[in-house]
Design a protein around this motif. Structure first.
Motif, PDB file in Angstrom:
ATOM      1  N   GLU A 172       0.805  -1.227   0.000  1.00 14.35           N
ATOM      2  CA  GLU A 172       0.000   0.000   0.000  1.00 14.35           C
ATOM      3  C   GLU A 172       0.833   1.269   0.000  1.00 14.35           C
ATOM      4  N   ASP A 173       2.144   1.095  -0.212  1.00 17.10           N
ATOM      5  CA  ASP A 173       3.002   2.266  -0.389  1.00 17.10           C
ATOM      6  C   ASP A 173       3.018   3.194   0.833  1.00 17.10           C
ATOM      7  N   GLN A 174       3.178   2.593   2.007  1.00 17.54           N
ATOM      8  CA  GLN A 174       3.158   3.405   3.238  1.00 17.54           C
ATOM      9  C   GLN A 174       4.546   3.888   3.656  1.00 17.54           C
ATOM     10  N   PHE A 175       5.587   3.470   2.919  1.00 17.18           N
ATOM     11  CA  PHE A 175       6.923   3.926   3.279  1.00 17.18           C
ATOM     12  C   PHE A 175       7.226   5.261   2.617  1.00 17.18           C
TER      13      PHE A 175
ATOM     14  N   ILE B 273      25.652  22.268   0.279  1.00 11.64           N
ATOM     15  CA  ILE B 273      25.029  20.950   0.290  1.00 11.64           C
ATOM     16  C   ILE B 273      25.453  20.214  -0.980  1.00 11.64           C
ATOM     17  N   ILE B 274      26.010  19.011  -0.809  1.00 12.41           N
ATOM     18  CA  ILE B 274      26.444  18.272  -1.996  1.00 12.41           C
ATOM     19  C   ILE B 274      25.647  16.980  -2.175  1.00 12.41           C
ATOM     20  N   GLY B 275      24.882  16.606  -1.170  1.00 12.37           N
ATOM     21  CA  GLY B 275      24.108  15.377  -1.293  1.00 12.37           C
ATOM     22  C   GLY B 275      23.203  15.176  -0.095  1.00 12.37           C
ATOM     23  N   TYR B 276      22.562  13.998  -0.064  1.00 11.83           N
ATOM     24  CA  TYR B 276      21.633  13.679   1.012  1.00 11.83           C
ATOM     25  C   TYR B 276      21.786  12.218   1.406  1.00 11.83           C
ATOM     26  N   GLU B 277      21.486  11.912   2.668  1.00 13.04           N
ATOM     27  CA  GLU B 277      21.267  10.513   3.028  1.00 13.04           C
ATOM     28  C   GLU B 277      19.767  10.288   3.054  1.00 13.04           C
ATOM     29  N   ALA B 278      19.325   9.217   2.372  1.00 12.17           N
ATOM     30  CA  ALA B 278      17.909   8.854   2.378  1.00 12.17           C
ATOM     31  C   ALA B 278      17.646   7.963   3.589  1.00 12.17           C
ATOM     32  N   LEU B 279      16.686   8.357   4.409  1.00  8.10           N
ATOM     33  CA  LEU B 279      16.371   7.605   5.630  1.00  8.10           C
ATOM     34  C   LEU B 279      14.898   7.218   5.600  1.00  8.10           C
ATOM     35  N   ILE B 280      14.641   5.932   5.772  1.00 12.86           N
ATOM     36  CA  ILE B 280      13.278   5.444   5.591  1.00 12.86           C
ATOM     37  C   ILE B 280      12.393   5.783   6.790  1.00 12.86           C
ATOM     38  N   ARG B 281      11.128   6.052   6.503  1.00 13.57           N
ATOM     39  CA  ARG B 281      10.096   6.259   7.517  1.00 13.57           C
ATOM     40  C   ARG B 281       8.895   5.423   7.102  1.00 13.57           C
ATOM     41  N   TRP B 282       8.052   5.093   8.076  1.00 17.78           N
ATOM     42  CA  TRP B 282       6.844   4.326   7.782  1.00 17.78           C
ATOM     43  C   TRP B 282       5.644   5.106   8.289  1.00 17.78           C
ATOM     44  N   GLN B 283       4.802   5.499   7.355  1.00 18.97           N
ATOM     45  CA  GLN B 283       3.571   6.188   7.724  1.00 18.97           C
ATOM     46  C   GLN B 283       2.542   5.113   8.074  1.00 18.97           C
ATOM     47  N   HIS B 284       2.519   4.737   9.356  1.00 23.47           N
ATOM     48  CA  HIS B 284       1.626   3.670   9.809  1.00 23.47           C
ATOM     49  C   HIS B 284       0.204   4.210   9.907  1.00 23.47           C
TER      50      HIS B 284
END
Ligand code: C2E
Ligand code: MG
Ligand code: MG
Ligand code: MG
Length: 292
Positions: free
Chosen positions: A37-40, A55-66
């Motif tokens: 259901e694409d909740q991340f 700023i030269i870049g980003y770290e992608a950090l996962i979250r869960w929309q519960h």
């Protein structure tokens, strides 16, 4: 009712264990659904070139929309996802989203910045890893050096030879490789030398005491000097104060990440309102971020 005992005296029907198992299964079920259901969501935290102050870049950090519990941090579900194997499909979702975000920046005519994704040891052991990354890159055409893979030191130690091989394949795809949480995993310098790695991310535990603990300062200085001799760039994670930043700059650390520069935020805040980013850097400068 008969209470069955295991050899070590632990009851198989211990209500606490029972509850933990049930909760684990429920979480697993919910994680499966979350994928469907694409909740991340990926949040992006800026990484700053400490010399250029950009700023030269980003770290992608996962979250869960519960759906009931709201936004969940990775520590509340990644360990379970690793245990039940779901981290593998979740991980591909992460890589694909990161590639889309890189592409998105390009389409908006914004200057290119890299995105780093975290790879858990389970993903690293997946025999399909290289094929899957190759497949994603063929569908979403980006400059592969802009995609950075973060692997923890500990996932390399288990089977160094296998790790070296996987890393070479990743390198051949053109990606950037970085060792996360460096300093916590007891990898030797000899091992590091064998690895096709571009960056070392010094663990936050060494950054915390940087302004007060001379030992931490010595460790960081030594890590930077060693990394530079091996041709690697150094990223410091978890920078929260001006004092920590000043020490890192004096140690010649290349890149910084931490709440001082910005918290992890949804993509929309970075790509659309790119003004915001300027603000975070400007405010750092105003507070006296000067490179000697
Ligand atoms: P990590 O890769 O070491 O990521 C850095 C963590 O430190 C992030 O926590 C970030 O929000 C936090 N952080 C950054 N700057 C500061 C600071 O100045 N102060 C403090 N106190 N914390 C700071 P987060 O987002 O909760 O992620 C925790 C861990 O979960 C990550 O540690 C990583 O190991 C894992 N993780 C996150 N996203 C993913 C993912 O997509 N896949 C996998 N396998 N693991 C992930
Ligand atoms: Mg990381
Ligand atoms: Mg880290
Ligand atoms: Mg860390």
């Amino acid at each position: 009712a008969a209470k069955q005992q295991g050899k070590d005296g632990i009851s198989f029907f211990d209500p606490h264990i029972q509850t933990a198992v049930t909760q684990g299964l429920q979480l697993e079920q919910e994680l499966r659904q979350a994928l469907e259901e694409d909740q991340f969501a990926l949040f992006y935290q800026p990484q700053v070139d400490l010399k250029q102050q950009q700023i030269i870049g980003y770290e992608a950090l996962i979250r869960w929309q519960h759906p009931e519990k709201g936004l969940q941090a990775p520590l509340s579900f990644i360990p379970v996802a690793e245990e039940c194997g779901l981290i593998v499909p979740i991980g591909y979702w992460v890589i694909e989203q990161a590639c889309r975000a890189i592409k998105h920046r390009e389409e908006q005519g914004l200057e290119s910045r890299f995105i780093a994704v975290n790879l858990s040891p389970e993903q690293f052991k997946d025999p399909q890893l290289i094929n899957r990354i190759r497949d994603i890159l063929s569908r979403i055409e980006i400059n592969p050096t802009l995609l950075e893979i973060e692997i923890t030191e500990s996932s390399l130690i288990e089977d160094v030879e296998q790790a070296v091989e996987v890393l070479y394949h990743i390198r051949r795809l053109g990606l950037t490789i970085s060792i996360d949480d460096f300093g916590t995993g007891y990898s030797s310098l000899a091992q590091l030398k064998q690895l096709p790695v571009d960056r070392l991310k010094i663990d936050r535990s060494f950054i915390i005491g940087l302004a007060s603990d001379p030992d931490d300062q010595m460790i960081v200085e030594a890590v930077v000097a060693m990394a530079h001799k091996l041709g690697l760039k150094v990223v410091a994670e978890g920078i929260e104060t001006e004092q920590q930043l000043a020490v890192l700059v004096s140690c010649q650390c290349d890149i910084g990440q931490g709440f001082l520069f910005g918290r992890p935020e949804p993509e929309s805040l970075h790509s659309v309102e790119s003004l915001r980013e300027q603000h975070s850097i400007e405010s750092v400068k105003e507070q006296g971020f000067v490179v000697q």
